[in-house]
Scaffold this motif. Structure first.
Motif, PDB file in Angstrom:
ATOM      1  N   ILE A   4      -8.871   1.656  -4.852  1.00 47.37           N
ATOM      2  CA  ILE A   4      -7.563   2.291  -4.648  1.00 47.37           C
ATOM      3  C   ILE A   4      -7.406   3.547  -5.501  1.00 47.37           C
ATOM      4  O   ILE A   4      -6.908   4.562  -5.031  1.00 47.37           O
ATOM      5  CB  ILE A   4      -6.432   1.277  -4.910  1.00 47.37           C
ATOM      6  N   PRO A  25       0.943   1.005  -4.642  1.00 51.93           N
ATOM      7  CA  PRO A  25      -0.521   0.911  -4.529  1.00 51.93           C
ATOM      8  C   PRO A  25      -1.212   0.619  -5.859  1.00 51.93           C
ATOM      9  O   PRO A  25      -2.286   0.033  -5.867  1.00 51.93           O
ATOM     10  CB  PRO A  25      -0.932   2.277  -3.981  1.00 51.93           C
ATOM     11  N   LYS A  45       0.822  -1.211   0.000  1.00 54.45           N
ATOM     12  CA  LYS A  45       0.000   0.000   0.000  1.00 54.45           C
ATOM     13  C   LYS A  45       0.854   1.257   0.000  1.00 54.45           C
ATOM     14  O   LYS A  45       0.439   2.281  -0.527  1.00 54.45           O
ATOM     15  CB  LYS A  45      -0.922   0.022   1.217  1.00 54.45           C
ATOM     16  N   LEU A  90      -2.023  -3.138  -6.606  1.00 59.94           N
ATOM     17  CA  LEU A  90      -3.025  -3.867  -5.834  1.00 59.94           C
ATOM     18  C   LEU A  90      -4.295  -4.046  -6.661  1.00 59.94           C
ATOM     19  O   LEU A  90      -4.666  -3.170  -7.441  1.00 59.94           O
ATOM     20  CB  LEU A  90      -3.330  -3.121  -4.527  1.00 59.94           C
ATOM     21  N   GLY A  95      -1.997   1.999   4.790  1.00 58.75           N
ATOM     22  CA  GLY A  95      -0.643   1.454   4.685  1.00 58.75           C
ATOM     23  C   GLY A  95       0.218   1.841   5.872  1.00 58.75           C
ATOM     24  O   GLY A  95       0.956   1.007   6.422  1.00 58.75           O
ATOM     25  N   VAL A 121      -5.595   4.733   0.959  1.00 56.31           N
ATOM     26  CA  VAL A 121      -4.575   3.698   0.756  1.00 56.31           C
ATOM     27  C   VAL A 121      -3.323   4.041   1.554  1.00 56.31           C
ATOM     28  O   VAL A 121      -2.761   3.186   2.250  1.00 56.31           O
ATOM     29  CB  VAL A 121      -4.224   3.553  -0.747  1.00 56.31           C
TER      30      VAL A 121
END
Length: 102
Positions: A14, A6, A2, A9, A25, A21
């Motif tokens: 996101i 990111p 994250k 993912l 994270g 995010v």
């Protein structure tokens, strides 16, 4: 992931919520540090229990978030991490070095 990748993912939310995010994270990273360092360094091991409670709360919120978005199939990992954190909290608060009143 994250914090550093990111975009890699697979979750659709996101791209719409980059701040969320980053925030999750950072909280994930702090939770991991909070679980490991006090126990490994034997400095205030009760902090491990509090970190585990924080991870439990984070995973519960993540489960609610995913279910509310119709992504209930993605909560398996959250349930697994929540279970591990609950096990750590239960096991660590039993130790006499923590002095947590029961």
């Amino acid at each position: 992931m994250k914090l550093f990748k990111p975009d890699g993912l697979p979750f659709p939310w996101i791209k719409n919520n980059p701040g969320l995010v980053l925030l999750t994270g950072v909280v994930d990273l702090l939770g991991g540090i909070g679980i490991l360092l006090p126990a490994v360094l034997r400095i205030r091991p009760v902090l491990t229990v509090f970190a585990a409670y924080g991870i439990i709360a984070l995973m519960a919120i993540a489960i609610i978030f995913h279910v509310s978005r119709g992504e209930a199939k993605n909560i398996g990992f959250n349930i697994f991490v929540l279970s591990l954190a609950a096990f750590v909290a239960w096991g660590r608060q039993k130790g006499p070095e923590n002095n947590i009143p029961h």
